[in-house]
Each structure stands twice: as C-alpha cells, then as structure tokens.
Design a protein around this motif. Structure first.
Motif, mmCIF file in Angstrom:
data_model
loop_
_atom_site.group_PDB
_atom_site.id
_atom_site.type_symbol
_atom_site.label_atom_id
_atom_site.label_comp_id
_atom_site.label_asym_id
_atom_site.label_seq_id
_atom_site.Cartn_x
_atom_site.Cartn_y
_atom_site.Cartn_z
ATOM 1 N N SER A 150 -2.703 10.576 10.162
ATOM 2 C CA SER A 150 -2.774 11.999 9.909
ATOM 3 C C SER A 150 -1.686 12.265 8.864
ATOM 4 O O SER A 150 -0.489 12.120 9.137
ATOM 5 C CB SER A 150 -2.501 12.774 11.206
ATOM 6 N N GLU A 189 0.442 18.625 1.990
ATOM 7 C CA GLU A 189 0.777 18.988 3.375
ATOM 8 C C GLU A 189 2.130 19.682 3.408
ATOM 9 O O GLU A 189 3.152 19.090 3.030
ATOM 10 C CB GLU A 189 0.828 17.732 4.263
ATOM 11 N N LYS A 211 -4.963 3.710 -8.837
ATOM 12 C CA LYS A 211 -5.708 3.460 -7.594
ATOM 13 C C LYS A 211 -6.709 2.333 -7.871
ATOM 14 O O LYS A 211 -7.416 2.353 -8.880
ATOM 15 C CB LYS A 211 -6.416 4.744 -7.150
ATOM 16 N N HIS A 239 -12.470 4.850 -2.660
ATOM 17 C CA HIS A 239 -11.631 5.325 -1.550
ATOM 18 C C HIS A 239 -12.313 4.926 -0.233
ATOM 19 O O HIS A 239 -11.666 4.461 0.697
ATOM 20 C CB HIS A 239 -11.418 6.842 -1.617
ATOM 21 N N GLU A 264 -0.983 13.598 -0.291
ATOM 22 C CA GLU A 264 -0.245 13.977 0.914
ATOM 23 C C GLU A 264 0.773 15.079 0.649
ATOM 24 O O GLU A 264 1.197 15.779 1.582
ATOM 25 C CB GLU A 264 0.467 12.710 1.417
ATOM 26 N N SER A 295 -6.822 2.197 -2.036
ATOM 27 C CA SER A 295 -5.532 2.776 -1.644
ATOM 28 C C SER A 295 -4.503 1.679 -1.384
ATOM 29 O O SER A 295 -3.308 1.881 -1.593
ATOM 30 C CB SER A 295 -5.700 3.605 -0.365
HETATM 31 C C1 LIG Z 1 -3.917 15.581 7.805
HETATM 32 C C2 LIG Z 1 -5.033 14.786 7.199
HETATM 33 N N1 LIG Z 1 -6.036 15.419 6.567
HETATM 34 C C3 LIG Z 1 -7.052 14.698 6.023
HETATM 35 C C4 LIG Z 1 -7.091 13.347 6.147
HETATM 36 C C5 LIG Z 1 -8.259 12.566 5.583
HETATM 37 N N2 LIG Z 1 -7.855 11.804 4.401
HETATM 38 C C6 LIG Z 1 -7.681 10.472 4.461
HETATM 39 S S1 LIG Z 1 -7.106 9.849 3.018
HETATM 40 C C7 LIG Z 1 -7.139 11.374 2.281
HETATM 41 C C8 LIG Z 1 -6.677 11.646 0.887
HETATM 42 C C9 LIG Z 1 -6.535 10.435 0.037
HETATM 43 O O1 LIG Z 1 -5.794 10.718 -1.107
HETATM 44 P P1 LIG Z 1 -4.256 10.412 -1.131
HETATM 45 O O2 LIG Z 1 -3.627 11.061 0.043
HETATM 46 O O3 LIG Z 1 -3.725 10.777 -2.453
HETATM 47 O O4 LIG Z 1 -4.192 8.853 -0.877
HETATM 48 P P2 LIG Z 1 -4.532 7.611 -1.835
HETATM 49 O O5 LIG Z 1 -5.261 8.140 -3.034
HETATM 50 O O6 LIG Z 1 -3.230 7.022 -2.204
HETATM 51 O O7 LIG Z 1 -5.342 6.718 -1.000
HETATM 52 C C10 LIG Z 1 -7.594 12.337 3.166
HETATM 53 C C11 LIG Z 1 -7.745 13.771 2.838
HETATM 54 C C12 LIG Z 1 -6.012 12.716 6.823
HETATM 55 N N3 LIG Z 1 -5.959 11.389 6.951
HETATM 56 N N4 LIG Z 1 -4.997 13.450 7.335
#
Ligand SMILES: Cc1ncc(C[n+]2csc(CCOP(=O)(O)OP(=O)(O)O)c2C)c(N)n1
Length: 270
Positions: free
Chosen positions: A118, A153, A237, A251, A150, A33
């Motif tokens: 979060s 959300e 990624k 991840h 994200e 990430s």
């Molecule tokens: C509200 C919330 N739900 C779940 C998580 C757990 N979580 C951490 S990273 C992630 C998803 C990673 O994918 P992305 O958001 O696309 O990030 P990237 O691939 O850029 O690392 C999740 C679900 C969190 N941090 N916050």
C-alpha cells in the motif's frame, strides 16, 4: 574499501535476470518496476548497507525499506544474491504457500524490515525508526526507496516535514524517478516538478543523479549531511529490456514465451 563497479554492475544484471525469471514463472506483474531499481538495489545491497546476512537481526544494522512494495521481486533477488536467502527459493516467488509474496513481505523472510504494497507508508516508518535511533544514540542509517507516483500520497509529505523538523540526518530517501505510473505518466497524472526544489524547500539535502550510474549512486548514498537526504534517481522504467523501457504496458504484463526469451537474451548480452 574502494567501490567495485564491475562487481556492482554484475550484481544488478543478476537481479534483472532473477526478476525476469520470477515474474515469468509466477505469471506476476511489475517486472518493469523491478528493472527500474535493479541498479539502486545492487549498489545498496552490494556496497552500501552495513548488514550481516548471517545475523539478519543484528541491532546495529542499517535498515532498508522498499516502500514501492510491488517491486518486491527485486529485493528478494538482492537478498538471495548477498546470502540472506538460498537462490533456489526464488523459484517459489508468487506460488501458493510461498513466503515470497508479490508485494514484499517481512514474514519469515530474513532481511526484509517491513511489509509494504500500500503505497505511501515506507517513508513515515523510516522516519519513525530514525527518530527512535537518534533518541537511543544509535549510529545506523535508514534507507527508504520509493516511487515517483507514490509522492502523490499525502502521508509522505507529513514524514518529510517531520524528518526536517527533527533533523533526521540518519535518513536517506531514494526516489525512483522513472516518470511513469501504472497507467500513465507522472506528468499527466499529478505533476511533481519542480521536484528537487520542493524537497529542498522542505529542508532536505537533495541530490539529483542518474539512477543507473553505479558510481553516482555509490557517491550519493554515502554523502553525509546534518539534514535528511533525498536522492532523486532519474531512471528508466523497464531498464535493460528495450521493448519494456518507458512503456506502461509492462507495469502489469508478465513476460512469457518469446517475450521472456528475448528479454533474458538482452539482459545477458548487455
Ligand atoms: C495506496 C495505493 N494505491 C494504489 C495502489 C496500486 N498501485 C500499485 S503500483 C501503482 C503505481 C505505480 O507507479 P509508481 O508508484 O510510480 O511505481 P513504479 O512506476 O516505480 O512501478 C499503483 C497506483 C497501491 N499499491 N497503493
């Protein structure tokens, strides 16, 4: 000042090397990430943000929020490289008692505006700061960097409406569009396409670029508008380490032993 691409690419390389070292020695997650956004962070911290390392709370500074807070190691590395933190503190990342927590924290860390982790909160805060700045007649800009996952959300879409309604031209939202979440692809989890059309329909000036091209990033981050701006940065990624690229495995997996050595060599020789 003209954009110095060589300096910017070398800063991104340092951020990647720090991130590998920090996640390896702390045995922590999210290295892929960070690798995904190393170029974005480099252009922001090295060439775009109007900030003063010696005066982190300077009132007219540009604000930067890392909404995908799990990639905090990248922000700490960038802050150290540009002089907000000693480079030596990076080795404390993710250790007991350290101020450098895995998810980015502002507590005791100069240069960090907001603790996140979060997902789904950075953009709302960025728009709130932007609205207040407009009312106060302040000229600084507010940058938010979020992930593609994200966008699932709902809180973000309220902020998107709000920014458009109030014509928050001082907000720049960057989306790290690497097409992967933690356990699966974005497409199979909750599809975002047609992504650019959605942002445009909500009233944002939307620019789609290669998120690893420093020149494209620099131009997009400096473009102006009377509307809020969204930059959809197409990224990979794990960018820079062949066996981490486009793989959900990285991840959560932490680079150790041979994998760590191989990763460092690849980034150093790039
Ligand atoms: C509200 C919330 N739900 C779940 C998580 C757990 N979580 C951490 S990273 C992630 C998803 C990673 O994918 P992305 O958001 O696309 O990030 P990237 O691939 O850029 O690392 C999740 C679900 C969190 N941090 N916050």
């Amino acid at each position: 000042m003209p954009f110095d691409k060589k300096f910017s690419e070398s800063l991104a390389k340092s951020i990647r090397i720090h991130a590998l070292n920090m996640t390896s020695s702390g045995n922590s997650s999210h290295v892929a990430s960070v690798l995904s956004i190393a170029d974005i962070l480099s252009v922001l911290y090295g060439s775009v943000l109007n900030i003063k390392p010696e005066k982190p709370d300077w009132a007219n500074r540009d604000r930067f929020i890392l909404s995908k807070g799990h990639a905090g190691a990248g922000v700490y590395a960038a802050l150290a490289e540009v002089g907000f933190l000693p480079i030596s503190i990076l080795k404390e990342h993710y250790q007991n008692g350290s101020i450098l927590s895995g998810h980015v924290s502002h507590k005791g860390v100069p240069g960090v505006e907001l603790s996140t982790g979060s997902l789904g909160h950075g953009l709302g805060v960025a728009c709130g700061i932007a609205y207040a700045a407009k009312l106060d007649g302040d000229s600084f800009r507010i940058f938010n960097l979020m992930s593609d996952g994200e966008c699932d959300e709902g809180s973000n879409w309220e902020a998107v409406l709000f920014a458009s309604h109030h014509k928050l031209s001082n907000v720049v939202n960057i989306i790290d569009y690497n097409k992967l979440q933690s356990l699966d692809s974005v497409e199979s989890t909750l599809s975002l396409e047609p992504f650019k059309d959605k942002w445009e329909a909500f009233g944002w000036k939307t620019i789609e670029i290669n998120g690893h091209s420093h020149q494209d990033l620099f131009s997009a981050l400096n473009s102006s508008s009377n509307r809020p701006t969204c930059i959809i940065a197409n990224t990979i990624k794990g960018k820079g380490v062949s066996f981490m690229e486009n793989s959900v495995l990285w991840h959560y997996r932490s680079p150790q032993g041979d994998e760590f050595e191989k990763a460092i060599i690849e980034v150093e020789n790039a």
